[in-house]
Design a protein around this motif. Sequence first.
Motif, PDB file in Angstrom:
ATOM      1  N   ASN B 175       0.868  -1.281   0.024  1.00  0.00           N
ATOM      2  CA  ASN B 175       0.012   0.038  -0.125  1.00  0.00           C
ATOM      3  C   ASN B 175       0.931   1.161  -0.115  1.00  0.00           C
ATOM      4  N   THR B 176       2.068   1.114   0.758  1.00  0.00           N
ATOM      5  CA  THR B 176       2.708   2.447   0.939  1.00  0.00           C
ATOM      6  C   THR B 176       3.645   2.621  -0.280  1.00  0.00           C
ATOM      7  N   ASP B 177       4.413   1.476  -0.701  1.00  0.00           N
ATOM      8  CA  ASP B 177       5.407   1.680  -1.743  1.00  0.00           C
ATOM      9  C   ASP B 177       4.675   1.691  -3.151  1.00  0.00           C
ATOM     10  N   LEU B 178       3.567   0.885  -3.352  1.00  0.00           N
ATOM     11  CA  LEU B 178       3.193   0.598  -4.590  1.00  0.00           C
ATOM     12  C   LEU B 178       1.633   1.015  -4.852  1.00  0.00           C
ATOM     13  N   GLY B 179       1.460   2.135  -3.880  1.00  0.00           N
ATOM     14  CA  GLY B 179       0.067   2.551  -3.841  1.00  0.00           C
ATOM     15  C   GLY B 179      -0.361   3.154  -5.055  1.00  0.00           C
ATOM     16  N   TRP B 180       0.785   3.426  -5.927  1.00  0.00           N
ATOM     17  CA  TRP B 180       0.336   4.196  -7.266  1.00  0.00           C
ATOM     18  C   TRP B 180      -0.551   3.396  -8.239  1.00  0.00           C
ATOM     19  N   ILE B 181      -0.198   2.107  -7.981  1.00  0.00           N
ATOM     20  CA  ILE B 181      -1.055   0.963  -8.819  1.00  0.00           C
ATOM     21  C   ILE B 181      -2.344   0.634  -8.389  1.00  0.00           C
ATOM     22  N   PHE B 182      -3.331   0.875  -9.211  1.00  0.00           N
ATOM     23  CA  PHE B 182      -4.600   1.034  -8.565  1.00  0.00           C
ATOM     24  C   PHE B 182      -5.241  -0.240  -7.555  1.00  0.00           C
TER      25      PHE B 182
END
Lengths: 303, 341
Positions: B175-182
Amino acid sequence: MTTATGTDLDRPASEPPTRQIALGRRIKDHVATVLVSLAFLIAVVPLVWVLVTVIARGLPAILSADWWGYSLSGVLPEEYEGGVYHAIYGTLIQAFIATVIAVPVGILAAIYLVEYGRGPLARAVSFMVDILAGVPSIVAALFVFAAFISILGAPQSAFMVSLALVLLMLPVVIRNTEEMLRLVPDRLRESAYALGIPKWKTILRIVLPTALSGTVTGVMLAIARIMGETAPVLVLVGYARAINYDPFEGNMASLPLLMYSELSNPEAAGQYRIWGAALTLIIIIMIFQVGASLISRFSAIPK
Amino acid sequence: MSERIEQRAPGSEGEEDQIVPSPSPVPEPPERKARSSRRGESVFRFLASGSGVLVVAAVALIGLFLLIQAVPSLMANNANFFTSPEFSTGDENNLSFGIRDLFLVTVFSSVFALVLAMPVALGVALFLTNYAPRQLSRPFAYVVDLLAAVPSIIYGLWGILVLAPAIEPIARWLNTDLGWIFLFRTGNLPVLSGTIFTGGVVLAVMILPIITAVSREVFAQTPRFQIEAAKALGATRWEVIRMATLPYGRSGYIAGSMLGLGRALGETIAVLIVIRASTSPMTFSLFDGGYTFASLIASAASEFSQPLPTGAYISAGLVLFVLTFVVNALARVIAGGKVNG
């Protein structure tokens, strides 16, 4: 071949002209071996994890004196009293009634598929067995609810649960029996025909007894599978904290239903009972599983 | 077996003309025994075919009765059944229910489970057929099969009470590091456990044994001569798999995965326990909560009293039935006879 990629059988009798397999191929081979073994370990982790959790948390409950001989009748949510024999009874009787209905139908359907079935009807039956095997338990429960409770006006009862369980059990029984019947050598059938025994007697007296142990194994595995089903009991019967011997009337507990209703118990005793019931359920299922594999081990079909 | 046949032979009731299993219209001697056994034959044949027909009828009746019960509620429905995210049946005179979110949560959790389980199942099936020592292959397979013997309610309890806290750090990292993926955006839940993500991991564990069992069976049928031919060309163990086992077993592996998908779509109690309910609509994230078809029906099961609201849930059940029907039928078609069951 200095790399340990194969067993003795894989090793050529004489030295191969090139002694080394190219480095890239060797690396790929090793990586594959590691990954594949890793996959197996990954698969084992949850099994061990679940079993250890259930045993560790459920052991205190099932070791208590009252666990196997008392119900939860009159036990307050926060009390560590009582037992689950009412739920054990419910689980067993529901599975028993389902078995009594599903086994004859399932075996006959398997006989139809193996001995009689030709043409489009047989293909339809075989296809529908696969479909029925994939019907979710909640859909089977809804069907029984719609057909028997809504339309025919039957009351909720343990028998309704058994009817839903029949639907879940049938495909397992049919597929296992079918497989076993196909293993019976044709020469047994032909010998019987040669002696003038009619086909139906050949099936009943010779083919079925030969395939009996495998069939029993399949039935026991099917029972083990349906005893843990929770969706049908949620939809089709109410929960009772006391024993009810009558499967045709009134609420009845079962181990999954007891676990589900104790989930809404905020007291620590609720957790105690949930894990105790979970371990009890696993023990009962294991008895059937182990029984099934013992039967199949000690009486295989003669080849 | 043969002794029993011999003992029975002399006094046996079958006459000469009964040798052929399905008697041809040869004139029969008017003998009572023959007639009674012919009647036995037709009764038995009738019972066997009747049981077969019963299976076909059962599936047809499931669809029929669900449809009968669903139609009145669908007629009374004020919302669009396919596109509405809400499912409110509290007011019998103002039903408005739709399956959009149910469908999305069901598909998201099941497909995520499939994505996790498929590679592992492939590895396990290959391990059991091509790597494990012959004597250990059966016990190992039994261990994997045991995963299927654990009741789903126990997976549910384990999933929410034991697994969810353990994998929450992974969820937090995603969630924190790859949160830009929907998929890894913050969803409609305030927490990161008890989400579709958690449910998907639990479902993956539950469908692993099915995919493994089917794939293993098909891989084990790889023609011996293909394996030997590959070895004769000097193939390494992995190359044998690439050249012989996988091409032969691919359809079985895909069919097994479809069966696993079907199981995940219909899984009820584990999902009901693990995935938290959410008041706001689905946001296409793995960290959403909500209900699947099956878990919604189970959650409302104790309130099945009024016909119209109940019919709304039954219509959801009907969609689930159609969904699993299609997936399982596809699995059967793909397998093309290699898989039985």
